[in-house]
Design a protein around this motif. Structure first.
Motif, PDB file in Angstrom:
ATOM      1  N   GLU A 108      -0.745   3.277   8.549  1.00 43.03           N
ATOM      2  CA  GLU A 108       0.499   2.490   8.659  1.00 43.03           C
ATOM      3  C   GLU A 108       1.330   2.626   7.386  1.00 43.03           C
ATOM      4  N   LYS A 113       1.368   5.163   5.373  1.00 39.58           N
ATOM      5  CA  LYS A 113       1.936   6.526   5.399  1.00 39.58           C
ATOM      6  C   LYS A 113       3.128   6.568   6.365  1.00 39.58           C
ATOM      7  N   ARG A 114       2.932   6.010   7.559  1.00 45.14           N
ATOM      8  CA  ARG A 114       3.993   6.031   8.576  1.00 45.14           C
ATOM      9  C   ARG A 114       5.251   5.325   8.071  1.00 45.14           C
ATOM     10  N   LYS A 152       6.082   4.529   4.957  1.00 43.80           N
ATOM     11  CA  LYS A 152       6.649   5.196   3.781  1.00 43.80           C
ATOM     12  C   LYS A 152       7.517   6.370   4.227  1.00 43.80           C
ATOM     13  N   GLU A 153       7.019   7.136   5.201  1.00 40.07           N
ATOM     14  CA  GLU A 153       7.787   8.284   5.699  1.00 40.07           C
ATOM     15  C   GLU A 153       9.091   7.835   6.358  1.00 40.07           C
ATOM     16  N   LEU A 154       9.098   6.605   6.887  1.00 41.58           N
ATOM     17  CA  LEU A 154      10.320   6.072   7.498  1.00 41.58           C
ATOM     18  C   LEU A 154      11.284   5.495   6.452  1.00 41.58           C
ATOM     19  N   GLY A 155      10.856   5.512   5.175  1.00 44.60           N
ATOM     20  CA  GLY A 155      11.755   5.101   4.102  1.00 44.60           C
ATOM     21  C   GLY A 155      11.564   3.686   3.580  1.00 44.60           C
ATOM     22  N   THR A 187       9.923   0.656   1.375  1.00 44.69           N
ATOM     23  CA  THR A 187       9.330   0.597   0.039  1.00 44.69           C
ATOM     24  C   THR A 187       7.994  -0.128   0.113  1.00 44.69           C
ATOM     25  N   GLU A 201       0.665   1.041  -2.559  1.00 48.00           N
ATOM     26  CA  GLU A 201       0.237   2.110  -1.634  1.00 48.00           C
ATOM     27  C   GLU A 201      -1.275   2.151  -1.498  1.00 48.00           C
TER      28      GLU A 201
END
Ligand code: CMX
Length: 134
Positions: free
Chosen positions: A88, A90-91, A93-96, A98, A102
């Motif tokens: 989740e 990773k998902r 973060k990839e969507l932008g 913050t 992590e």
């Protein structure tokens, strides 16, 4: 995300707040837990599937104390149950979004937790939480 795991409410004094919430919910909290890493004492209520977490802090530099200093307390975060917190993070973060941590940290109630910054989530502090034994 499977469901709302709990809603967090920041309070100045957990004993005083419990007097209020015991009356509202018509029952007492079912457990207290200290989370040293966050400098908070938590107290949990449960109504059916719904959990409410009261949080107070004795450390002036903690997230909860800063929030109370600024806003006087109140609804602090919504926590969502996830099966795989790493996936989740990773998902999202990839969507932008913050991600505040992590690397998930240990939270109350046997959970691994991570937070999304409210500036990236329309002003709502969102917690991801995964059962540690999942
Ligand atoms: N909900 C919505 N907005 C919030 C917020 C919250 N809970 N806490 C802070 N903000 C807002 C601030 O009001 C501020 O807004 P403005 O810039 O418009 O004034 C903005 O976020 C940034 O605030 P900041 O002063 O730069 O940052 P803070 O030092 O207040 O930190 C945050 C904010 C979210 C990064 C910090 O609280 C954090 O890292 N939270 C995650 C950890 C946490 O909350 N732990 C306690 C719970 C632990 C548990 O459940 O076990």
């Amino acid at each position: 995300m499977k469901k709302v795991e709990h809603i967090g409410i920041a309070v100045k004094n957990i004993e005083d707040a419990s007097l209020v919430f015991d009356k509202i919910f018509g029952k007492s909290a079912y457990k207290d837990e200290r989370v040293e890493s966050e400098h908070v004492t938590t107290r949990f209520y449960k109504m059916g599937e719904t959990k409410i977490e009261l949080l107070d802090s004795d450390n002036k530099d903690s997230a909860i104390s800063k929030f109370i200093d600024k806003k006087g307390g109140g609804m602090h975060h919504i926590a969502f149950h996830v099966d795989d917190i790493y996936a989740e993070i990773k998902r999202l973060k990839e969507l932008g979004f913050t991600i505040l941590n992590e690397e998930p940290k240990e939270g109350a109630d046997n959970k691994l937790i991570s937070f999304l910054h409210p500036k990236s989530t329309a002003g709502v502090l969102i917690e991801l939480c995964q059962e540690k034994n999942d």
